[in-house]
Motif scaffolding. Structure first.
Motif, PDB file in Angstrom:
ATOM      1  N   LEU A 109      -6.273  -4.539  -4.966  1.00  0.00           N
ATOM      2  CA  LEU A 109      -5.509  -3.895  -6.034  1.00  0.00           C
ATOM      3  C   LEU A 109      -4.264  -3.346  -5.340  1.00  0.00           C
ATOM      4  O   LEU A 109      -4.361  -2.474  -4.474  1.00  0.00           O
ATOM      5  N   VAL A 110      -3.128  -3.922  -5.697  1.00  0.00           N
ATOM      6  CA  VAL A 110      -1.900  -3.680  -4.936  1.00  0.00           C
ATOM      7  C   VAL A 110      -0.930  -2.849  -5.766  1.00  0.00           C
ATOM      8  O   VAL A 110      -0.596  -3.225  -6.894  1.00  0.00           O
ATOM      9  N   GLY A 111      -0.458  -1.752  -5.226  1.00  0.00           N
ATOM     10  CA  GLY A 111       0.518  -0.921  -5.927  1.00  0.00           C
ATOM     11  C   GLY A 111       1.928  -1.291  -5.502  1.00  0.00           C
ATOM     12  O   GLY A 111       2.511  -2.282  -5.977  1.00  0.00           O
ATOM     13  N   GLY A 112       2.486  -0.525  -4.577  1.00  0.00           N
ATOM     14  CA  GLY A 112       3.880  -0.676  -4.162  1.00  0.00           C
ATOM     15  C   GLY A 112       4.311  -2.111  -3.880  1.00  0.00           C
ATOM     16  O   GLY A 112       5.367  -2.553  -4.351  1.00  0.00           O
ATOM     17  N   ALA A 166      -5.112   6.517   1.279  1.00  0.00           N
ATOM     18  CA  ALA A 166      -4.417   5.277   1.667  1.00  0.00           C
ATOM     19  C   ALA A 166      -3.468   4.793   0.574  1.00  0.00           C
ATOM     20  O   ALA A 166      -2.762   3.809   0.756  1.00  0.00           O
ATOM     21  N   ILE A 167      -3.446   5.491  -0.571  1.00  0.00           N
ATOM     22  CA  ILE A 167      -2.641   5.006  -1.697  1.00  0.00           C
ATOM     23  C   ILE A 167      -1.198   5.477  -1.566  1.00  0.00           C
ATOM     24  O   ILE A 167      -0.934   6.686  -1.525  1.00  0.00           O
ATOM     25  N   GLY A 168      -0.292   4.527  -1.478  1.00  0.00           N
ATOM     26  CA  GLY A 168       1.134   4.832  -1.432  1.00  0.00           C
ATOM     27  C   GLY A 168       1.556   5.566  -0.166  1.00  0.00           C
ATOM     28  O   GLY A 168       2.674   6.068  -0.068  1.00  0.00           O
ATOM     29  N   GLU A 198     -10.587   2.406  -3.611  1.00  0.00           N
ATOM     30  CA  GLU A 198      -9.253   2.845  -3.212  1.00  0.00           C
ATOM     31  C   GLU A 198      -9.339   4.237  -2.591  1.00  0.00           C
ATOM     32  O   GLU A 198      -9.382   5.236  -3.325  1.00  0.00           O
ATOM     33  N   LYS A 226       2.095   0.731 -11.914  1.00  0.00           N
ATOM     34  CA  LYS A 226       2.220   2.182 -12.162  1.00  0.00           C
ATOM     35  C   LYS A 226       3.354   2.462 -13.155  1.00  0.00           C
ATOM     36  O   LYS A 226       3.591   1.650 -14.049  1.00  0.00           O
ATOM     37  N   GLY A 253      -4.992   0.293  -1.479  1.00  0.00           N
ATOM     38  CA  GLY A 253      -4.448   1.373  -0.650  1.00  0.00           C
ATOM     39  C   GLY A 253      -3.552   0.781   0.408  1.00  0.00           C
ATOM     40  O   GLY A 253      -4.034   0.285   1.427  1.00  0.00           O
ATOM     41  N   HIS A 310      -8.385   5.150 -12.188  1.00  0.00           N
ATOM     42  CA  HIS A 310      -7.532   5.186 -11.002  1.00  0.00           C
ATOM     43  C   HIS A 310      -7.425   6.625 -10.499  1.00  0.00           C
ATOM     44  O   HIS A 310      -7.435   7.564 -11.297  1.00  0.00           O
ATOM     45  N   ASN A 333      -0.782  -3.361  -9.616  1.00  0.00           N
ATOM     46  CA  ASN A 333      -0.706  -2.154 -10.432  1.00  0.00           C
ATOM     47  C   ASN A 333       0.729  -1.635 -10.332  1.00  0.00           C
ATOM     48  O   ASN A 333       1.117  -1.082  -9.313  1.00  0.00           O
ATOM     49  N   GLU A 390      -5.041   8.336  -9.566  1.00  0.00           N
ATOM     50  CA  GLU A 390      -3.933   9.119 -10.151  1.00  0.00           C
ATOM     51  C   GLU A 390      -4.317   9.630 -11.538  1.00  0.00           C
ATOM     52  O   GLU A 390      -3.884  10.706 -11.943  1.00  0.00           O
TER      53      GLU A 390
HETATM   54  P1  PGA Z   1      -0.466   1.207  -3.064  1.00  0.00           P
HETATM   55  O1  PGA Z   1      -1.242   1.583  -4.421  1.00  0.00           O
HETATM   56  O2  PGA Z   1      -0.697  -0.249  -2.814  1.00  0.00           O
HETATM   57  O3  PGA Z   1       0.982   1.533  -3.346  1.00  0.00           O
HETATM   58  O4  PGA Z   1      -1.044   2.056  -1.992  1.00  0.00           O
HETATM   59  C1  PGA Z   1      -2.505   1.054  -4.729  1.00  0.00           C
HETATM   60  C2  PGA Z   1      -2.984   1.588  -6.038  1.00  0.00           C
HETATM   61  O5  PGA Z   1      -2.730   2.759  -6.340  1.00  0.00           O
HETATM   62  O6  PGA Z   1      -3.626   0.874  -6.819  1.00  0.00           O
END
Ligand code: PGA
Length: 261
Positions: free
Chosen positions: A233-236, A172-174, A168, A12, A213, A96, A10, A98
């Motif tokens: 599901l991977v963000g950063g 734990a997100i970001g 998520e 973002k 997360g 999501h 992801n 956010e």
């Molecule tokens: P993160 O984000 O890996 O940066 O914590 C995950 C997400 O918001 O899907």
């Protein structure tokens, strides 16, 4: 036997179209060595078409990060399922945290979006998860149960097998604070139970449950070893080709080792 893992990135609100193309070219090269992982990347809308061109003949799938629940119409600023399909998307992230937090999306709207995605044969990755305050108040299971019931559990039996669910935890997100593998597994097995009870064991066992997360290369294995964690599901860490490729490799190795033993 574990399911073939699904690793989704992801991005973002990061990467212009040209930056996205550079990143995806590197990822495409790395993906050649991967045969046992379903890989999805979800760039911003403005990069979808160009990324789709780069991904032609690649096993990497394209997804979007949001979508509106009408096929077309006077909805200024929104993107329709037909536009996503036209841009090459096979997946879409819906609900999501956010979107829930900053854009006030609720489970009723998310459910409409999920139904619309399915109608247009786009696979929804539906996100659920509690905030820190909700976990501290020990309400996390109730929160996820309600999100599940309203956004997913209202789907008909024939639609549910096409859905992917991502747990998520918002805290734990970001944040660099991952749920421990045990905390994640506890919630994943709870979601599996909700699926089994609402639909059937057969259906419940087929739905991929992703954890999201702060997933990083060094915590992927311990998460992916858990019986009910089918992917991430991977963000950063999806914004750099190296770390995302490492996560994919870790997922592949864990899957292959797990299914051998
Ligand atoms: P993160 O984000 O890996 O940066 O914590 C995950 C997400 O918001 O899907």
């Amino acid at each position: 036997m574990k399911k073939r893992p699904l690793i989704a990135g992801n991005w973002k609100m990061y990467k212009t179209a040209s930056e996205a193309v550079t990143l995806v070219q590197t990822l495409k090269a790395a993906a050649h060595a991967v045969s046992n992982v379903t890989i999805v990347i979800c760039p911003p809308f403005t990069a979808l078409s160009e990324v789709s061109r780069v991904l032609k003949d690649s096993p990497i799938h394209l997804g979007a990060q949001n979508m509106y629940c009408a096929p077309e119409g006077a909805f200024t600023g929104e993107i329709s399922p037909m536009m996503l399909k036209d841009s090459g998307c096979r997946y879409v992230i819906l609900g999501h945290s956010e979107r829930r937090q900053y854009f006030k999306e609720d489970d009723i709207l998310i459910h409409e979006k999920v139904k619309t995605a399915l109608k247009y044969s786009i696979i929804p990755i539906v996100c659920v998860g509690e905030t820190l305050a909700e976990r501290e108040a020990k309400k996390h299971f109730d929160v996820v149960k309600a999100q599940f019931a309203d956004s997913i559990g209202r789907l008909e039996k024939e639609d549910i097998p096409k859905v992917v669910i991502a747990y998520e935890p918002v805290w734990a997100i970001g944040t660099g604070k991952t749920a421990t593998p045990d905390q994640a597994e506890q919630m994943h097995s709870y979601i599996r139970r909700l699926l089994n009870e609402r639909y059937s064991q057969e259906v419940g066992s087929r739905i991929p449950l992703l954890y999201g997360g702060s997933v990083k290369p060094d915590n992927t294995k311990s998460l992916m070893e858990k019986p009910n964690i089918d992917g991430a599901l991977v963000g950063g860490a999806s914004l750099k080709a190296e770390s995302f490729a490492q996560i994919i490799q870790e997922a592949q190795q864990t899957y292959e080792t797990g299914n051998k033993s």
